[in-house]
Scaffold this motif. Sequence first.
Motif, PDB file in Angstrom:
ATOM      1  N   ALA A 156      30.693 -53.964-106.593  1.00 30.51           N
ATOM      2  CA  ALA A 156      30.913 -53.247-107.848  1.00 30.51           C
ATOM      3  C   ALA A 156      31.063 -54.240-108.995  1.00 30.51           C
ATOM      4  O   ALA A 156      30.539 -54.024-110.098  1.00 30.51           O
ATOM      5  CB  ALA A 156      32.157 -52.369-107.743  1.00 30.51           C
ATOM      6  N   THR A 180      21.713 -52.623 -95.686  1.00 35.79           N
ATOM      7  CA  THR A 180      23.035 -52.401 -96.263  1.00 35.79           C
ATOM      8  C   THR A 180      23.398 -53.489 -97.260  1.00 35.79           C
ATOM      9  O   THR A 180      23.994 -53.220 -98.307  1.00 35.79           O
ATOM     10  CB  THR A 180      24.101 -52.350 -95.153  1.00 35.79           C
ATOM     11  N   SER A 213      35.438 -53.004 -95.784  1.00 38.65           N
ATOM     12  CA  SER A 213      34.573 -52.093 -96.524  1.00 38.65           C
ATOM     13  C   SER A 213      35.032 -51.982 -97.973  1.00 38.65           C
ATOM     14  O   SER A 213      34.213 -51.998 -98.908  1.00 38.65           O
ATOM     15  CB  SER A 213      34.573 -50.714 -95.858  1.00 38.65           C
ATOM     16  N   THR A 221      35.623 -48.452-106.992  1.00 36.22           N
ATOM     17  CA  THR A 221      34.417 -48.911-107.684  1.00 36.22           C
ATOM     18  C   THR A 221      34.512 -48.638-109.186  1.00 36.22           C
ATOM     19  O   THR A 221      34.192 -49.498-110.011  1.00 36.22           O
ATOM     20  CB  THR A 221      33.187 -48.215-107.093  1.00 36.22           C
ATOM     21  N   ALA A 235      27.357 -50.931-105.166  1.00 36.87           N
ATOM     22  CA  ALA A 235      28.295 -50.871-104.045  1.00 36.87           C
ATOM     23  C   ALA A 235      27.845 -49.919-102.945  1.00 36.87           C
ATOM     24  O   ALA A 235      28.071 -50.178-101.754  1.00 36.87           O
ATOM     25  CB  ALA A 235      29.677 -50.455-104.560  1.00 36.87           C
ATOM     26  N   PHE A 236      27.193 -48.806-103.324  1.00 39.95           N
ATOM     27  CA  PHE A 236      26.906 -47.746-102.360  1.00 39.95           C
ATOM     28  C   PHE A 236      25.437 -47.637-101.977  1.00 39.95           C
ATOM     29  O   PHE A 236      25.119 -46.962-100.990  1.00 39.95           O
ATOM     30  CB  PHE A 236      27.364 -46.391-102.915  1.00 39.95           C
ATOM     31  N   PHE A 269      28.575 -56.847 -96.037  1.00 39.12           N
ATOM     32  CA  PHE A 269      27.817 -55.647 -95.697  1.00 39.12           C
ATOM     33  C   PHE A 269      26.690 -55.907 -94.707  1.00 39.12           C
ATOM     34  O   PHE A 269      26.243 -54.974 -94.034  1.00 39.12           O
ATOM     35  CB  PHE A 269      27.284 -54.986 -96.960  1.00 39.12           C
ATOM     36  N   LEU A 315      36.970 -45.187-102.111  1.00 38.13           N
ATOM     37  CA  LEU A 315      35.959 -46.183-102.453  1.00 38.13           C
ATOM     38  C   LEU A 315      35.375 -45.915-103.829  1.00 38.13           C
ATOM     39  O   LEU A 315      35.099 -46.852-104.589  1.00 38.13           O
ATOM     40  CB  LEU A 315      34.842 -46.181-101.400  1.00 38.13           C
ATOM     41  N   CYS A 354      32.848 -53.297-101.192  1.00 37.54           N
ATOM     42  CA  CYS A 354      32.533 -52.425-102.320  1.00 37.54           C
ATOM     43  C   CYS A 354      33.060 -53.004-103.627  1.00 37.54           C
ATOM     44  O   CYS A 354      32.411 -52.915-104.673  1.00 37.54           O
ATOM     45  CB  CYS A 354      33.117 -51.028-102.090  1.00 37.54           C
ATOM     46  N   GLY A 382      29.576 -59.953-101.164  1.00 38.67           N
ATOM     47  CA  GLY A 382      29.234 -58.600-100.744  1.00 38.67           C
ATOM     48  C   GLY A 382      28.123 -58.581 -99.713  1.00 38.67           C
ATOM     49  O   GLY A 382      28.160 -57.813 -98.745  1.00 38.67           O
ATOM     50  N   TRP A 442      30.662 -43.452 -98.112  1.00 37.33           N
ATOM     51  CA  TRP A 442      31.595 -43.357 -99.230  1.00 37.33           C
ATOM     52  C   TRP A 442      32.023 -41.919 -99.519  1.00 37.33           C
ATOM     53  O   TRP A 442      33.047 -41.690-100.164  1.00 37.33           O
ATOM     54  CB  TRP A 442      31.014 -44.007-100.495  1.00 37.33           C
ATOM     55  N   ALA A 459      28.535 -48.467-109.068  1.00 35.33           N
ATOM     56  CA  ALA A 459      28.454 -47.564-107.917  1.00 35.33           C
ATOM     57  C   ALA A 459      27.128 -47.715-107.179  1.00 35.33           C
ATOM     58  O   ALA A 459      27.084 -47.730-105.937  1.00 35.33           O
ATOM     59  CB  ALA A 459      28.643 -46.118-108.376  1.00 35.33           C
TER      60      ALA A 459
END
Length: 210
Positions: free
Chosen positions: A13, A122, A5, A65, A38-39, A97, A61, A9, A93, A55, A35
């Motif tokens: 990022a 995701t 994870s 990031t 990544a999120f 994910f 995390l 991220c 990524g 997160w 961010a």
Amino acid sequence: MAALSFLGCAVFAAAGALTASRKQLDPVGFILIAAVTAFGGGTTRDLLLGAPVFWLQEPGLLALTAGVAVLVFFAAHLAERRFLWLLWADAIGLAIFAVLGAEAALREGASPGIAVLMGIITATFGGIIRDVICDELPLILRREIYATAAAIGAGLYVGLESVGLDRTIAISAGMLLALLIRAAAILRAWSLPAYRARAGRDYPDRGPPP
């Protein structure tokens, strides 16, 4: 799989920060876009599943990031082909994910089909939000295979998990397959058949309506 994870991220990022560099944003802009990338996908997944946002449960995390974003802010000029670096960071990524998203959905009791869908969300939604904010054509809409790679990787993981294969092997296999497909798409311009415009159908003239 907390390490995965964090890795996912970090590379997402970096992809977001590289996009920010192409748009010549300031450090705050770098952190924001990093961010979001990544999120964004994981947050969408957790909200749809009614699960705690991932997160927010792991403050490290956010620090990671932000740190990656600042690092890219000072180092992006060293990369001569930033878009190519963006593609590869995004590909890594996506592979991570796609599988972690499917795994999170299975933990919440989702069916296999929904788990695969959550893996796709995701892996791709953070990049979509990033590209929309930065006024870029989203990678998911480019010709090269993108979401399909995430779907196949997540599907392989879910399938192997359903037959009781070791979790670590299932996760590794799913991520590797997704990454290989996306890498081939980047290197060889693999794409699915696209719709081609055709002349509209001509209907015979039946005279004026009654």
